[in-house]
Motif scaffolding. Structure first.
Motif, PDB file in Angstrom:
ATOM      1  N   SER A  29     -97.658   1.494 -44.685  1.00  0.00           N
ATOM      2  CA  SER A  29     -97.319   1.477 -43.210  1.00  0.00           C
ATOM      3  C   SER A  29     -98.223   0.421 -42.501  1.00  0.00           C
ATOM      4  O   SER A  29     -98.494   0.623 -41.375  1.00  0.00           O
ATOM      5  CB  SER A  29     -97.906   2.957 -42.656  1.00  0.00           C
ATOM      6  N   ALA A  30     -98.776  -0.585 -43.236  1.00  0.00           N
ATOM      7  CA  ALA A  30     -99.433  -1.603 -42.428  1.00  0.00           C
ATOM      8  C   ALA A  30     -98.692  -2.240 -41.260  1.00  0.00           C
ATOM      9  O   ALA A  30     -99.413  -2.644 -40.233  1.00  0.00           O
ATOM     10  CB  ALA A  30     -99.812  -2.707 -43.486  1.00  0.00           C
ATOM     11  N   LEU A  31     -97.569  -2.156 -41.218  1.00  0.00           N
ATOM     12  CA  LEU A  31     -96.815  -2.916 -40.078  1.00  0.00           C
ATOM     13  C   LEU A  31     -97.043  -2.039 -38.796  1.00  0.00           C
ATOM     14  O   LEU A  31     -97.039  -2.432 -37.794  1.00  0.00           O
ATOM     15  CB  LEU A  31     -95.315  -2.975 -40.434  1.00  0.00           C
ATOM     16  N   PHE A  32     -96.853  -0.818 -39.182  1.00  0.00           N
ATOM     17  CA  PHE A  32     -97.072   0.044 -37.793  1.00  0.00           C
ATOM     18  C   PHE A  32     -98.421  -0.137 -37.204  1.00  0.00           C
ATOM     19  O   PHE A  32     -98.732  -0.172 -36.124  1.00  0.00           O
ATOM     20  CB  PHE A  32     -96.859   1.495 -38.254  1.00  0.00           C
ATOM     21  N   PHE A  33     -99.446  -0.090 -38.194  1.00  0.00           N
ATOM     22  CA  PHE A  33    -100.752  -0.153 -37.806  1.00  0.00           C
ATOM     23  C   PHE A  33    -100.999  -1.688 -36.875  1.00  0.00           C
ATOM     24  O   PHE A  33    -101.681  -1.566 -36.169  1.00  0.00           O
ATOM     25  CB  PHE A  33    -101.794   0.226 -38.869  1.00  0.00           C
ATOM     26  N   ASP A  34    -100.388  -2.752 -37.610  1.00  0.00           N
ATOM     27  CA  ASP A  34    -100.327  -3.793 -36.904  1.00  0.00           C
ATOM     28  C   ASP A  34    -100.006  -3.957 -35.380  1.00  0.00           C
ATOM     29  O   ASP A  34    -100.196  -4.633 -34.473  1.00  0.00           O
ATOM     30  CB  ASP A  34     -99.603  -4.981 -37.883  1.00  0.00           C
ATOM     31  N   PHE A  35     -98.534  -3.076 -35.554  1.00  0.00           N
ATOM     32  CA  PHE A  35     -98.108  -3.034 -33.971  1.00  0.00           C
ATOM     33  C   PHE A  35     -99.232  -2.384 -33.240  1.00  0.00           C
ATOM     34  O   PHE A  35     -99.368  -2.929 -31.925  1.00  0.00           O
ATOM     35  CB  PHE A  35     -96.775  -2.169 -34.260  1.00  0.00           C
ATOM     36  N   CYS A  36     -99.732  -1.386 -33.680  1.00  0.00           N
ATOM     37  CA  CYS A  36    -100.869  -0.737 -32.583  1.00  0.00           C
ATOM     38  C   CYS A  36    -101.859  -1.617 -32.038  1.00  0.00           C
ATOM     39  O   CYS A  36    -102.417  -1.737 -31.126  1.00  0.00           O
ATOM     40  CB  CYS A  36    -101.210   0.653 -33.616  1.00  0.00           C
ATOM     41  N   ARG A  37    -102.373  -2.469 -33.408  1.00  0.00           N
ATOM     42  CA  ARG A  37    -103.578  -3.345 -33.282  1.00  0.00           C
ATOM     43  C   ARG A  37    -103.147  -4.198 -32.195  1.00  0.00           C
ATOM     44  O   ARG A  37    -103.994  -4.646 -31.156  1.00  0.00           O
ATOM     45  CB  ARG A  37    -103.904  -4.160 -34.618  1.00  0.00           C
ATOM     46  N   ILE A  38    -101.946  -4.957 -32.271  1.00  0.00           N
ATOM     47  CA  ILE A  38    -101.548  -6.058 -31.447  1.00  0.00           C
ATOM     48  C   ILE A  38    -101.391  -5.519 -30.047  1.00  0.00           C
ATOM     49  O   ILE A  38    -101.750  -6.107 -28.937  1.00  0.00           O
ATOM     50  CB  ILE A  38    -100.437  -6.631 -32.125  1.00  0.00           C
ATOM     51  N   LEU A  39    -100.710  -4.279 -29.860  1.00  0.00           N
ATOM     52  CA  LEU A  39    -100.337  -3.856 -28.580  1.00  0.00           C
ATOM     53  C   LEU A  39    -101.771  -3.456 -27.924  1.00  0.00           C
ATOM     54  O   LEU A  39    -101.880  -3.857 -26.661  1.00  0.00           O
ATOM     55  CB  LEU A  39     -99.566  -2.366 -28.740  1.00  0.00           C
ATOM     56  N   ASP A  40    -102.600  -3.030 -28.460  1.00  0.00           N
ATOM     57  CA  ASP A  40    -103.959  -2.538 -27.832  1.00  0.00           C
ATOM     58  C   ASP A  40    -104.648  -3.927 -27.479  1.00  0.00           C
ATOM     59  O   ASP A  40    -105.410  -4.053 -26.321  1.00  0.00           O
ATOM     60  CB  ASP A  40    -104.917  -1.995 -28.823  1.00  0.00           C
ATOM     61  N   LEU A  41    -104.586  -4.989 -28.425  1.00  0.00           N
ATOM     62  CA  LEU A  41    -105.057  -6.354 -28.065  1.00  0.00           C
ATOM     63  C   LEU A  41    -104.631  -6.778 -26.755  1.00  0.00           C
ATOM     64  O   LEU A  41    -105.256  -7.342 -25.752  1.00  0.00           O
ATOM     65  CB  LEU A  41    -105.172  -7.173 -29.108  1.00  0.00           C
ATOM     66  N   VAL A  42    -103.074  -6.779 -26.637  1.00  0.00           N
ATOM     67  CA  VAL A  42    -102.518  -7.434 -25.285  1.00  0.00           C
ATOM     68  C   VAL A  42    -102.815  -6.558 -24.210  1.00  0.00           C
ATOM     69  O   VAL A  42    -103.233  -7.319 -23.145  1.00  0.00           O
ATOM     70  CB  VAL A  42    -101.029  -7.211 -25.761  1.00  0.00           C
ATOM     71  N   LYS A  43    -103.086  -5.339 -24.376  1.00  0.00           N
ATOM     72  CA  LYS A  43    -103.330  -4.537 -22.963  1.00  0.00           C
ATOM     73  C   LYS A  43    -104.779  -4.821 -22.949  1.00  0.00           C
ATOM     74  O   LYS A  43    -105.398  -4.673 -21.431  1.00  0.00           O
ATOM     75  CB  LYS A  43    -103.184  -2.944 -23.531  1.00  0.00           C
ATOM     76  N   CYS A  44    -105.596  -4.890 -23.732  1.00  0.00           N
ATOM     77  CA  CYS A  44    -107.009  -5.397 -23.533  1.00  0.00           C
ATOM     78  C   CYS A  44    -107.242  -6.465 -22.671  1.00  0.00           C
ATOM     79  O   CYS A  44    -107.845  -6.754 -21.726  1.00  0.00           O
ATOM     80  CB  CYS A  44    -107.951  -5.530 -24.898  1.00  0.00           C
ATOM     81  N   ILE A  45    -106.676  -7.642 -23.374  1.00  0.00           N
ATOM     82  CA  ILE A  45    -106.735  -8.884 -22.657  1.00  0.00           C
ATOM     83  C   ILE A  45    -106.120  -8.810 -21.381  1.00  0.00           C
ATOM     84  O   ILE A  45    -106.750  -9.603 -20.478  1.00  0.00           O
ATOM     85  CB  ILE A  45    -106.034 -10.071 -23.558  1.00  0.00           C
ATOM     86  N   MET A  46    -104.899  -8.336 -21.211  1.00  0.00           N
ATOM     87  CA  MET A  46    -104.305  -8.295 -20.012  1.00  0.00           C
ATOM     88  C   MET A  46    -104.936  -7.800 -18.776  1.00  0.00           C
ATOM     89  O   MET A  46    -104.865  -7.794 -17.709  1.00  0.00           O
ATOM     90  CB  MET A  46    -102.735  -8.069 -20.053  1.00  0.00           C
ATOM     91  N   ASN A  47    -105.686  -6.552 -19.294  1.00  0.00           N
ATOM     92  CA  ASN A  47    -106.623  -5.943 -18.244  1.00  0.00           C
ATOM     93  C   ASN A  47    -107.877  -6.390 -17.986  1.00  0.00           C
ATOM     94  O   ASN A  47    -108.810  -6.035 -17.167  1.00  0.00           O
ATOM     95  CB  ASN A  47    -106.631  -4.335 -18.895  1.00  0.00           C
ATOM     96  N   GLY A  48    -108.132  -7.566 -18.624  1.00  0.00           N
ATOM     97  CA  GLY A  48    -109.366  -8.135 -18.679  1.00  0.00           C
ATOM     98  C   GLY A  48    -110.716  -7.535 -19.160  1.00  0.00           C
ATOM     99  O   GLY A  48    -111.863  -8.233 -18.896  1.00  0.00           O
ATOM    100  N   THR A  49    -110.287  -6.844 -20.247  1.00  0.00           N
ATOM    101  CA  THR A  49    -111.480  -6.052 -20.890  1.00  0.00           C
ATOM    102  C   THR A  49    -111.865  -7.147 -22.173  1.00  0.00           C
ATOM    103  O   THR A  49    -111.036  -7.160 -22.935  1.00  0.00           O
ATOM    104  CB  THR A  49    -111.285  -4.673 -21.361  1.00  0.00           C
ATOM    105  N   LYS A  50    -113.126  -7.174 -22.132  1.00  0.00           N
ATOM    106  CA  LYS A  50    -113.546  -8.255 -23.469  1.00  0.00           C
ATOM    107  C   LYS A  50    -114.618  -7.760 -24.033  1.00  0.00           C
ATOM    108  O   LYS A  50    -115.601  -7.232 -23.309  1.00  0.00           O
ATOM    109  CB  LYS A  50    -114.058  -9.467 -22.891  1.00  0.00           C
ATOM    110  N   SER A  51    -114.756  -7.611 -25.145  1.00  0.00           N
ATOM    111  CA  SER A  51    -116.012  -6.839 -26.084  1.00  0.00           C
ATOM    112  C   SER A  51    -116.610  -7.991 -26.809  1.00  0.00           C
ATOM    113  O   SER A  51    -115.894  -8.962 -27.235  1.00  0.00           O
ATOM    114  CB  SER A  51    -115.228  -6.019 -27.356  1.00  0.00           C
ATOM    115  N   MET A  52    -117.807  -7.982 -26.911  1.00  0.00           N
ATOM    116  CA  MET A  52    -118.605  -9.052 -27.666  1.00  0.00           C
ATOM    117  C   MET A  52    -119.455  -8.387 -28.769  1.00  0.00           C
ATOM    118  O   MET A  52    -120.262  -7.334 -28.464  1.00  0.00           O
ATOM    119  CB  MET A  52    -119.446  -9.815 -26.700  1.00  0.00           C
ATOM    120  N   ILE A  53    -119.520  -9.063 -29.862  1.00  0.00           N
ATOM    121  CA  ILE A  53    -120.528  -8.289 -30.955  1.00  0.00           C
ATOM    122  C   ILE A  53    -121.278  -9.670 -31.645  1.00  0.00           C
ATOM    123  O   ILE A  53    -120.551 -10.884 -31.457  1.00  0.00           O
ATOM    124  CB  ILE A  53    -119.741  -7.624 -31.929  1.00  0.00           C
ATOM    125  N   VAL A  54    -122.344  -9.619 -32.251  1.00  0.00           N
ATOM    126  CA  VAL A  54    -122.996 -10.558 -32.962  1.00  0.00           C
ATOM    127  C   VAL A  54    -122.498 -10.606 -34.140  1.00  0.00           C
ATOM    128  O   VAL A  54    -122.425  -9.509 -34.963  1.00  0.00           O
ATOM    129  CB  VAL A  54    -124.464 -10.178 -32.934  1.00  0.00           C
TER     130      VAL A  54
END
Length: 546
Positions: free
Chosen positions: A521-546
């Motif tokens: 099911s890797a493709l489905f989880f990739d869809f979730c990953r990318i959709l969340d990234l798009v929403k995150c970037i478009m909403n201006g939320t940025k996370s930083m880790i060291v």
């Protein structure tokens, strides 16, 4: 080394045990030596893996025709002369044991022989098909989740440098999904999805029952709009998982038989509006005889089909259709009931149509294109083989169905739309939007198969699209940095589409076109990953880790 030459009597008993299960003595001895006699589960799984590797290659492809054929047609059709009744037909075509019947049923559903055998061993001889598919599905989801969730001490998207900071667009996604995994309770009632009958979703054209309003979870609200498709007849728990990972949006189940002459039972998880939908015009043919009027002359009265079954990625072999012809020709007058029912079974399974007296044939690629709503010759030319055309079409959207759902976007994007098309295949989403008259401003299409990328590129050029098409081969290339740059270039995505119908969590072709070597099911989880990234970037939320 033979079992009789081994000094340890317990070793001999263990080998005799597995030989009695049907494995060769030579293989059993080798596997016991590799794994030791203390772990019987490990021995069994290794034996099943070796057996699967030995047995699957010869039956997957017909090297002469390039087309898939029935796994059991040879044994079924050796002799029609004794078909006096349907009960005798069933006896011939069925495996000799209940275990064999279950194994055949599971492999026909798309599971590998190794998966089916392990499930039958673990669940016991009295287990039902539903229990077996539950076991396999749970194993697949667990494997995919383990691949998705890294160990706590690992830093996602790390480049190996301890002093360089990198943006981690996926970190929050991983935490959210880990939490979902830990909170998941396999409640019997929660995991069961009851498919509607008729399967019309929130409504289909020319049907009175329609739903025009629904309440979406707040997390699911756009922008962007998203749309994910998967086969409707999935094992228990699959649709619960899909909905849970896509913001708890309930799926809309639709059978494309309400839009064309072929059934295609699919579920759609999306956040599109559902009021004021409209269909593509003119309406496509709705029955077999409307779609293929020349077949009516040869259609026997005992074949009562009006709709074709789901269009597959492979077709019946010439050997099968020829044996059907000979069996019917040998009948004196109307065929025996057993032969009729067997022929109908094969016609339904392979979508065979009548092209002459006692002659059936599989659909041609251009006929499949028409049924799916694609323009004529969409997959033809450019060095694309006939086999690849069937494969690509079988993994595509049904255009009229998808366009009906997308129709609500026409008034919202009169100037054009920015589309992110994941696992886009031959461009079903793009064709649907184009046929609705929605301009394609910027399209980012992710598809690993070069054949499919060439088909989409050819269609793009032939239809004189004025927008920009960016094709990406591997979905793993879409990380936070790449998405941020794409979004910066044209201001964000309006629609994110994914889920090639036959290439997903439970599709029978889940080992092809995913670019991840069949990791379930890797493709489905990739869809979730990318959709969340798009929403995150478009909403201006940025996370930083060291």
């Amino acid at each position: 080394m033979k079992a009789s030459t081994l000094p340890c009597s317990s070793n001999s008993k263990l080998i005799d045990h597995f030989v009695g299960m049907g494995f060769s003595e030579e293989m059993v001895v080798k596997v016991v030596q590799e794994n030791g006699e203390g772990n019987t589960d490990s021995i069994l799984e290794t034996l099943l893996t070796y057996s699967a590797l030995e047995t699957t290659a010869p039956v997957q492809q017909n090297p002469d025709s390039g087309n898939c054929s029935s796994d059991y047609e040879g044994s079924l059709l050796n002799d029609f002369s004794d078909f006096d009744s349907f009960s005798e037909t069933e006896e011939i075509i069925s495996p000799s044991s209940e275990e064999g019947r279950k194994l055949l049923h599971l492999t026909k559903m798309g599971y590998s022989e190794a998966e089916a055998s392990v499930a039958m061993e673990r669940c016991g001889p009295d287990s039902t098909i539903e229990e077996l598919t539950d076991f396999i599905c749970a194993a697949q989801i667990a494997k995919a989740a383990d691949a998705l969730f890294p160990l706590e001490d690992k830093k996602p998207f790390s480049n190996g440098s301890s002093h360089k900071k990198r943006r981690n667009w996926g970190y929050d996604l991983l935490l959210r999904k880990k939490k979902l995994k830990l909170e998941k309770r396999f409640d019997e009632d929660d995991d069961v999805v009851h498919l509607p009958n008729p399967m019309i979703g929130f409504g289909v054209p020319n049907e009175p029952d329609k739903i025009t309003h629904r309440v979406l979870p707040e997390a699911a609200l756009g922008p962007p709009y998203f749309y994910y498709e998967n086969v409707a007849l999935a094992p228990k728990g699959v649709w619960t998982t899909i909905s849970r990972f896509l913001y708890d949006v309930e799926p809309e189940f639709v059978d494309s038989k309400f839009f064309c002459a072929a059934a295609r039972k699919r579920g759609y998880v999306h956040n599109l509006p559902i009021d004021n939908r409209f269909p593509l015009l003119p309406f496509p043919p709705r029955t077999i005889h409307e779609a293929f009027p020349l077949t009516r002359k040869w259609w026997p009265s005992w074949d009562t089909r009006t709709k074709l079954n789901c269009l597959q990625t492979c077709i019946a072999s010439a050997r099968l259709t020829d044996k059907i012809r000979k069996a019917l020709e040998d009948s004196d007058g109307e065929p025996l009931l057993g032969i009729q029912k067997f022929v109908l079974e094969q016609c339904r399974k392979w979508n065979l149509v009548w092209v002459g007296r006692n002659k059936v044939a599989p659909l041609e690629p251009d006929e499949v294109e028409m049924l799916l709503g694609f323009p004529r010759n969409h997959t033809r030319g450019g060095g694309i083989s006939r086999t690849d055309r069937y494969k690509s079409l079988g993994n595509s959207f049904q255009i009229d169905t998808v366009a009906y759902h997308f129709s609500v976007l026409k008034d919202k994007f009169p100037g054009g739309i920015n589309l992110l098309s994941l696992f886009s295949g031959i461009g079903g989403a793009e064709v649907a939007l184009h046929r609705l008259g929605i301009p394609l401003k910027n399209v980012v299409a992710v598809e690993i198969a070069e054949v499919n990328r060439n088909i989409l590129r050819s269609w793009w050029e032939q239809t004189n699209q004025r927008g920009t098409l960016t094709d990406i081969q591997d979905v793993q290339e879409l990380n936070g940095d790449r998405l941020e740059q794409l979004i910066k270039n044209f201001g964000g995505f309006d629609l994110v589409v994914g889920g090639s119908p036959c290439n997903n969590l439970t599709g029978s072709n889940r080992y092809h076109r995913d670019g991840l070597e069949g990791k379930d099911s890797a493709l489905f989880f990739d869809f979730c990953r990318i959709l969340d990234l798009v929403k995150c970037i478009m909403n201006g939320t940025k996370s930083m880790i060291v």
